[in-house]
Structures are given as structure tokens and as C-alpha cells.
Design a protein around this motif. Structure first.
Motif, short mmCIF file in Angstrom:
data_model
loop_
_atom_site.label_atom_id
_atom_site.label_comp_id
_atom_site.label_asym_id
_atom_site.label_seq_id
_atom_site.Cartn_x
_atom_site.Cartn_y
_atom_site.Cartn_z
N ALA A 1 0.84 -1.21 0.00
CA ALA A 1 0.00 0.00 0.00
C ALA A 1 0.87 1.25 0.00
N TYR A 2 1.92 1.26 0.81
CA TYR A 2 2.77 2.45 0.86
C TYR A 2 3.53 2.63 -0.46
N LEU A 3 3.99 1.54 -1.02
CA LEU A 3 4.69 1.62 -2.30
C LEU A 3 3.75 2.12 -3.40
N PHE A 4 2.52 1.60 -3.45
CA PHE A 4 1.55 2.02 -4.46
C PHE A 4 1.20 3.50 -4.31
N VAL A 5 1.04 3.97 -3.08
CA VAL A 5 0.74 5.39 -2.86
C VAL A 5 1.91 6.24 -3.35
N SER A 6 3.12 5.80 -3.12
CA SER A 6 4.30 6.54 -3.58
C SER A 6 4.36 6.60 -5.10
N ILE A 7 3.99 5.50 -5.75
CA ILE A 7 3.96 5.49 -7.22
C ILE A 7 2.89 6.46 -7.72
N ILE A 8 1.73 6.44 -7.10
CA ILE A 8 0.66 7.37 -7.47
C ILE A 8 1.13 8.81 -7.27
N GLU A 9 1.77 9.06 -6.15
CA GLU A 9 2.27 10.41 -5.86
C GLU A 9 3.27 10.86 -6.92
N TYR A 10 4.16 9.98 -7.33
CA TYR A 10 5.18 10.35 -8.32
C TYR A 10 4.56 10.68 -9.68
N PHE A 11 3.68 9.82 -10.15
CA PHE A 11 3.16 9.99 -11.50
C PHE A 11 1.99 10.95 -11.62
N PHE A 12 1.16 11.06 -10.59
CA PHE A 12 -0.07 11.83 -10.72
C PHE A 12 -0.12 13.11 -9.90
N VAL A 13 0.72 13.20 -8.89
CA VAL A 13 0.59 14.35 -8.01
C VAL A 13 1.78 15.28 -8.10
N LYS A 14 2.95 14.74 -7.96
CA LYS A 14 4.12 15.61 -7.85
C LYS A 14 5.33 14.93 -8.47
N ARG A 15 5.90 15.56 -9.44
CA ARG A 15 7.17 15.07 -9.98
C ARG A 15 8.28 15.84 -9.28
N PRO A 16 9.05 15.15 -8.47
CA PRO A 16 10.09 15.84 -7.69
C PRO A 16 11.25 16.31 -8.56
N LEU A 17 11.92 17.36 -8.10
CA LEU A 17 13.09 17.85 -8.82
C LEU A 17 14.21 16.81 -8.79
N ASP A 18 14.41 16.20 -7.65
CA ASP A 18 15.43 15.16 -7.53
C ASP A 18 14.73 13.84 -7.26
N SER A 19 14.45 13.10 -8.31
CA SER A 19 13.68 11.88 -8.15
C SER A 19 14.45 10.79 -7.40
N ARG A 20 15.79 10.87 -7.38
CA ARG A 20 16.54 9.87 -6.61
C ARG A 20 16.22 9.99 -5.13
N ASN A 21 16.27 11.21 -4.59
CA ASN A 21 15.93 11.38 -3.18
C ASN A 21 14.47 11.01 -2.93
N PHE A 22 13.61 11.34 -3.88
CA PHE A 22 12.20 10.97 -3.76
C PHE A 22 12.08 9.46 -3.61
N TRP A 23 12.70 8.70 -4.53
CA TRP A 23 12.52 7.25 -4.51
C TRP A 23 13.22 6.57 -3.34
N TYR A 24 14.42 6.99 -3.00
CA TYR A 24 15.09 6.36 -1.86
C TYR A 24 14.31 6.60 -0.57
N SER A 25 13.77 7.79 -0.40
CA SER A 25 13.00 8.08 0.81
C SER A 25 11.69 7.27 0.83
N ARG A 26 11.05 7.13 -0.33
CA ARG A 26 9.77 6.38 -0.39
C ARG A 26 10.01 4.88 -0.24
N ILE A 27 11.06 4.38 -0.86
CA ILE A 27 11.34 2.94 -0.75
C ILE A 27 11.73 2.60 0.69
N PHE A 28 12.55 3.44 1.32
CA PHE A 28 12.89 3.18 2.71
C PHE A 28 11.64 3.20 3.59
N SER A 29 10.76 4.16 3.35
CA SER A 29 9.52 4.24 4.13
C SER A 29 8.65 3.00 3.89
N ALA A 30 8.57 2.53 2.65
CA ALA A 30 7.79 1.32 2.36
C ALA A 30 8.38 0.11 3.08
#
Length: 171
Positions: free
Chosen positions: A49-78
Motif C-alpha cells: 500500500a505504501y509503495l503504491f501510494v508513492s507510485i501514485i504520488e510520483y506519476f499523478f501528483v508531484k514530480r520531484p526535482l530530484d527523483s533519486r531522493n524521492f525514490w530512496y525516501s519512499r522505498i525506505f519508508s515502504a
């Protein structure tokens, strides 16, 4: 994504995963959905659920300037959210012992899911601000891969392991 919106989306997706297999019976959903009421199934649903929400956030809500920090923080949280589910869930029995009331147990279950989403969100927001070192990136990727293997593999065949059994006593 706003904090409360993200947490509520996590709770909604967790709920869908909780009942998805039961309502459809589709075997393809077993790695993602709960198939029984075991602790394992609930932590698995939290992870996905947390991983899916992060994917939704990335593609539909907010494209981060630094997607590496975005993904490492989301994957660690998942990775961390399932373990926060366990820690938070067992607060109630640690304080009050066995709870007989189904109503209290259900209210606690929703509270645990909400709080685990909050924990994941707070972690990601703070981790997103730092640039992980190469060694931390490797640890996060390794733990993520192991988590995926763990949740998929044991969705089809669970080991005979009881978390609280004393093997010396034959419990």
C-alpha cells in the motif's frame, strides 16, 4: 501530496488490499492482498500500500526535482512501514492484555494503519531532504529486493515459524 491526503490514500489502498483477494479470489492478487488475518498478511499489505501510494504520488501528483531522493525516501519508508505496523499493533496488548471486544480491535486496527502511514510519511519527508550515500542506497535497494522476495514468496507458502514461540519449550 498533502500529508493527510497521502495517509488517507494509504489507508484506502490498504483497505482495498485487505479485501481484494477475498472479494475476487484471483490468485494473481495473493502477493499484494491479504489472504488471512495473520500478522504477515497485514505487514505485506502495508508494504505494498505504501509503495503504491508513492507510485501514485510520483506519476499523478508531484514530480520531484530530484527523483533519486524521492525514490530512496519512499522505498525506505515502504520497507519501514510494515515493521511500524507490528510495533504499533502490539502497544494495545502490551498495555491492556488480550482485548475481547471486536469493536475495539477494529478501531485499533484502523488507528494502526493510519499511524503507520503517518510514520512512513514523516520518515520520507525527512529522508527526502538528505542525499543518501552510495552505501545507504545499496542497503535500501537490498532491503527492498529482500522485502519484495519475502512478501511474494511467503504469500504462496508460509514457513512454520511462530514469532513468539520458545523453541526450547516446544510451544
Amino acid at each position: 501530496m498533502k500529508s493527510l491526503s497521502k495517509i488517507l490514500l494509504y489507508v484506502a489502498i490498504f483497505s482495498v488490499l485487505h479485501f481484494g483477494y477475498e472479494l475476487t479470489g484471483l490468485s494473481v492478487l495473493k502477493p499484494f492482498c491479504g489472504v488471512d488475518e495473520s500478522v504477515f498478511e497485514h505487514i505485506k499489505m502495508g508494504f505494498w500500500a505504501y509503495l503504491f501510494v508513492s507510485i501514485i504520488e510520483y506519476f499523478f501528483v508531484k514530480r520531484p526535482l530530484d527523483s533519486r531522493n524521492f525514490w530512496y525516501s519512499r522505498i525506505f519508508s515502504a520497507i519501514f512501514v510494515p515493521w511500524s505496523i507490528i510495533i504499533i499493533w502490539y502497544i494495545l496488548p502490551a498495555i491492556f492484555g488480550h482485548v475481547e471486544s471486536v469493536v475495539i480491535e477494529l478501531m485499533w486496527a484502523f488507528t494502526v494503519v493510519f499511524l503507520s502511514g503517518l510514520v512512513g510519511h514523516l520518515l520520507e519527508k525527512n529522508l527526502e531532504r538528505i542525499a543518501p550515500t552510495n552505501s545507504l542506497r545499496m542497503v535500501i535497494i537490498l532491503l527492498f529486493v529482500v522485502s519484495v522476495i519475502f512478501f511474494v514468496r511467503f504469500s504462496f507458502s508460509k514457513p512454520s515459524i511462530d514469532l513468539f514461540a520458545n523453541p526450547l519449550l516446544g510451544d
